[in-house]
Design a protein around this motif. Structure first.
Motif, mmCIF file in Angstrom:
data_model
loop_
_atom_site.group_PDB
_atom_site.id
_atom_site.type_symbol
_atom_site.label_atom_id
_atom_site.label_comp_id
_atom_site.label_asym_id
_atom_site.label_seq_id
_atom_site.Cartn_x
_atom_site.Cartn_y
_atom_site.Cartn_z
ATOM 1 N N HIS B 455 -21.403 15.054 40.906
ATOM 2 C CA HIS B 455 -21.129 15.607 39.743
ATOM 3 C C HIS B 455 -22.034 15.799 39.054
ATOM 4 O O HIS B 455 -22.084 16.554 38.277
ATOM 5 N N ARG B 459 -20.839 21.130 37.561
ATOM 6 C CA ARG B 459 -20.928 20.230 36.260
ATOM 7 C C ARG B 459 -19.600 19.818 35.199
ATOM 8 O O ARG B 459 -19.131 21.475 35.024
ATOM 9 N N THR B 461 -19.020 18.817 32.302
ATOM 10 C CA THR B 461 -19.461 19.365 30.227
ATOM 11 C C THR B 461 -18.936 20.560 30.157
ATOM 12 O O THR B 461 -18.013 20.621 28.970
ATOM 13 N N ARG B 464 -15.027 20.730 30.181
ATOM 14 C CA ARG B 464 -14.803 19.376 29.287
ATOM 15 C C ARG B 464 -14.635 19.468 27.525
ATOM 16 O O ARG B 464 -14.118 19.379 26.890
ATOM 17 N N ILE B 465 -15.729 20.054 27.256
ATOM 18 C CA ILE B 465 -16.049 20.246 25.957
ATOM 19 C C ILE B 465 -15.499 21.330 25.648
ATOM 20 O O ILE B 465 -15.516 22.057 23.941
ATOM 21 N N GLY B 466 -14.584 22.443 26.079
ATOM 22 C CA GLY B 466 -14.223 23.945 25.743
ATOM 23 C C GLY B 466 -14.989 25.127 25.331
ATOM 24 O O GLY B 466 -14.800 25.654 24.896
ATOM 25 N N LYS B 467 -16.293 24.941 26.328
ATOM 26 C CA LYS B 467 -17.402 25.671 26.233
ATOM 27 C C LYS B 467 -17.173 26.714 26.767
ATOM 28 O O LYS B 467 -17.317 28.319 27.254
ATOM 29 N N VAL B 468 -16.148 26.095 28.330
ATOM 30 C CA VAL B 468 -15.469 27.645 29.555
ATOM 31 C C VAL B 468 -13.912 26.834 29.253
ATOM 32 O O VAL B 468 -14.318 25.465 29.586
ATOM 33 N N ARG B 497 -29.798 14.745 32.738
ATOM 34 C CA ARG B 497 -29.136 15.793 32.151
ATOM 35 C C ARG B 497 -28.152 16.033 30.682
ATOM 36 O O ARG B 497 -27.599 16.945 30.395
ATOM 37 N N GLU B 500 -28.595 18.622 27.719
ATOM 38 C CA GLU B 500 -28.145 19.366 28.316
ATOM 39 C C GLU B 500 -27.904 20.532 27.203
ATOM 40 O O GLU B 500 -27.745 21.614 26.491
ATOM 41 N N LEU B 505 -26.812 24.010 28.131
ATOM 42 C CA LEU B 505 -25.638 23.967 28.868
ATOM 43 C C LEU B 505 -24.333 24.051 30.217
ATOM 44 O O LEU B 505 -24.524 23.768 31.074
#
Lengths: 97, 619
Positions: B455, B459, B461, B464-468, B497, B500, B505
């Motif tokens: 992982h 990545r 993250t 998972r946090i909705g930036k993408v 990490r 980030e 990030l």
């Protein structure tokens, strides 16, 4: 008037002291309004866990309304809530593992 | 100060065969082109390893390397890496851990240490600044990692020495044995087995020298600003200090992307019992930070009651909660802490160990492995006792443990009967605890990565946090490349990490550039730093291509390409081969790799100055 069920995760539970809470909403109120209500209800520690006090920006995290995922940073926070909605606030972390 | 700030300016070479050591000067060009850590690791191993060598033979080498920031107060500068040709994947491998080992190596005056050759008898080496000694480790052979460190500190009268060592699993060449310093594990890829094959038990370091930067006032200003921002940031200032990485467990489950029972599903019905919140309330007795880190994400746990009472553990981290918890169908944090503690003592990677156990459990439940074949263990998912017994057997290569110590991919091949379908691996490395099915960009990042099922290249993250957007394909090749560039630079600076949220990030940012420049004084521009990342990434790829890696090896685990997630919020998501192939086309094009073979083109290698790779790949 209506009610939404808010589910909290990770450290937001610590700050709120609970896993879920019912919040009353008025006709036309949005996710943004709900976040404001949660911050007022649970206070500064909760607010500091979702919003960076230096920048004033919301931390990046996913908000689920039912199964729909809405990003706190690029999603539509003006999404209108409806009576009976379940809103999940997932863990705000801007980096990690 | 050396030519640039931050660097010691030299490497130490340890020849175990002849018990000799020498210094290797770091050149200005290598520092500018490869930066440190990851970059140094791949440069040295590409230049010094012949293709086709046995990872567990005397020709393999292990490099310990830090970056320019280690030994300074840059937040998270406690980190450093271990590099080798992996006995699991057969490719270049890099694995990192926090703690204090990397800074101590710098204080001793070394940017890195190259371990080569093979000793006939157990050996450990002390590095006290320039004083190097090869010593007999017969009395340490068989000792666990904590005993080893304790004995050495006491015997050497060096209570503050930093010690990297292996446990019994490394000695017995378990292919996913790790290297431990303190209670931190450079966990993945099997560096512990490579050290074990060399009979190399421990590396003891103590240093008294300074790490210098060009302008201390400017440096302090940058660091103070970073610490303030880390404290204010909800992730680094609140989330991680409160719950550490285990905080993400319930979030993963809520999104329907928590690997459960060997990834048969991604919703764990008992997740609330293994959450970070419950762990904090039940077990956490203290928070801890690595050197120079204000985040304090590490949680020290103590089990107070029940069958595992008395277990003291640094952790468990999220990955371990996934590996021994949901993915083995276990809902006991106490058992997870016990398994974590034992893994650290034996020197086992918790992700791979958990994965081979969950693989064996599924084979058992599906009738592929009989009770007789697993030494009479009742290997049903959720059986805590059987899990701990199997963990022990793996560390000792005893009975069924001997087969599983080969890793899930090799074990599946040997077992046959369709077991390959249940080996959740990429390029031989067991997948970490993030969902390739539920995170499209992460999936592509893993598939195209050097390491395989890690992982740390793809990545999770950002998605998972909705930036993408995690569910769409659009922009995912660009996202995968952006995050791979980011991790390559993070791993070459050797920052964690966890930064980030502050440093960037999903791509390399001016923050990385500012830190590199304020420490080194190199005055690099952002595009030059992106070029460094691409140079390192392409040399890793060239290393692997030299070993025979091609496009067809950039694939996901069979389960993720053929079985949609069966339930929950991510129901129906998976990565069919045609989707992956389409994404790979675009990815290769953007990377400057030949679409048919997956080899970096001559033009790409030439642009990055990798003439040695052109020589090897275009004979």
């Amino acid at each position: 008037m209506g009610k939404v069920k808010v589910k909290l995760f990770a450290h937001l539970r610590q700050a709120a002291g609970m896993k879920e809470v019912d919040i009353e909403i008025n006709e036309g109120e949005t996710i943004k309004d709900l976040i404001g209500k949660l911050s007022r209800r649970f206070g500064k520690d909760f607010e500091d866990r979702i919003r960076d006090p230096l920048t004033g920006s919301l931390a990046p995290f996913l908000i689920m309304v039912g199964q729909e995922e809405i990003s706190s940073v690029k999603g539509n926070l003006n999404h209108k809530l409806r009576d009976g909605d379940t809103v999940s606030l997932l863990e705000p972390v801007g980096g990690g593992w | 100060m050396w030519i640039y700030g931050g660097y010691a300016g030299k490497f130490l070479r340890l020849d175990l065969t002849n018990k000799k050591h020498s210094a290797v000067q770091l050149t200005k060009e290598t520092a500018r082109q490869f930066l440190g850590g990851n970059g140094f690791g791949v440069k040295i191993l590409y230049d010094e390893l012949k293709p086709g060598i046995d990872p567990l033979g005397p020709e393999n080498k292990v490099v310990f390397a830090a970056g320019p920031i280690q030994g300074t107060m840059v937040p998270t500068a406690g980190r450093s890496g271990v590099f080798t040709k992996s006995p699991l994947t057969g490719y270049f491998f890099d694995s990192y851990a926090g703690g204090c080992f990397g800074p101590e190596m710098k204080y001793a005056g070394w940017d890195g240490i190259i371990v080569e050759g093979q000793s006939k008898t157990p050996i450990y080496i002390t590095v006290f600044d320039d004083k190097i000694e090869f010593k007999d480790a017969s009395h340490l052979w068989g000792k666990n990692t904590f005993e080893t460190q304790e004995i050495l500190r006491k015997d050497l009268k060096e209570p503050n020495a930093q010690i990297a060592c292996i446990g019994p699993a490394g000695e017995r060449l378990v292919r996913f044995a790790c290297t431990i310093w303190g209670a931190r594990a450079a966990g993945r890829g099997g560096s512990g087995a490579v050290l074990g094959s060399k009979k190399f038990k421990a590396l003891v370091i103590r240093g008294t020298q300074d790490v210098e930067v060009p302008n201390i006032e400017e440096f302090q200003k940058v660091v103070t600003d970073q610490i303030e921002r880390i404290k204010a940031n909800p992730g680094t200032g609140k989330a991680l200090p409160t719950l550490g990485t285990p905080g993400v467990t319930t979030t993963q489950n809520q999104l329907g992307i928590l690997g459960t029972r060997n990834w048969q599903t991604e919703v764990f019905e008992e997740v609330e019992k293994i959450s970070g919140e419950v762990m904090r309330a039940k077990m956490v007795v203290r928070d801890r930070g690595c050197m120079a880190c204000p985040i304090y994400c590490t949680k020290l746990s103590y089990v107070k009651t029940g069958p595992y009472a008395g277990t003291f553990d640094e952790g468990p981290e999220y990955e371990t909660i996934f590996a021994y918890g949901s993915n083995c169908g276990v809902a006991s944090l106490e058992m997870i802490a016990k398994a974590d503690r034992l893994s650290d003592e034996y020197g086992l990677d918790t992700i791979s160990t958990g994965a081979v156990i969950s693989f064996a459990m599924e084979c058992y439940e599906k009738g592929i492995l009989s009770k007789g074949e697993v030494d009479g263990l009742d290997l049903r998912f959720g059986n805590e006792t059987a899990l701990l017994q199997l963990l022990e057997k793996i560390s000792k290569r005893e009975g069924i443990g001997d087969l599983l110590a080969e890793g899930a991919a090799r074990a599946a091949k040997k077992i046959g009967k369709g077991a390959e379908k249940y080996a959740v691996t990429i390029k031989g490395l067991e997948n970490a605890g993030h969902s390739p099915r539920g995170l499209k960009g992460y999936c592509l990042g893993m598939v195209t990565s050097t390491r395989g099922g890690s992982h740390q290249d793809g990545r999770p993250t950002g998605e998972r946090i909705g930036k993408v957007d995690r569910k769409t394909l659009e922009g995912k090749p660009e996202y995968a490349i952006g995050t791979q560039r980011l991790t390559t630079i993070q791993d070459s600076m050797c920052v964690c990490r966890m930064t980030e949220g502050i440093y960037g990030l999903i791509e390399i940012t001016n923050e990385h550039m500012n830190i590199i420049n304020v420490v080194t004084g190199m005055g690099l521009k952002l595009p030059e730093i992106v070029d460094i990342a691409d140079r390192i990434w392409n040399l890793e790829r060239a290393f692997n291509c030299r070993e025979g890696h091609r496009r067809e090896h950039d694939v996901q685990a069979i389960r993720f390409m053929t079985e949609p997630i069966p339930e929950g919020p991510s129901k129906g998501m998976y990565s069919p081969p045609e989707e992956l192939e389409m994404l790979k086309d675009k990815y290769y094009e953007l990377r400057g790799w030949d679409k048919k073979s997956g080899i970096p083109t001559k033009e790409t290698l030439s642009r990055l100055g990798l003439t040695e790779a052109i020589r090897d790949l275009y004979k």
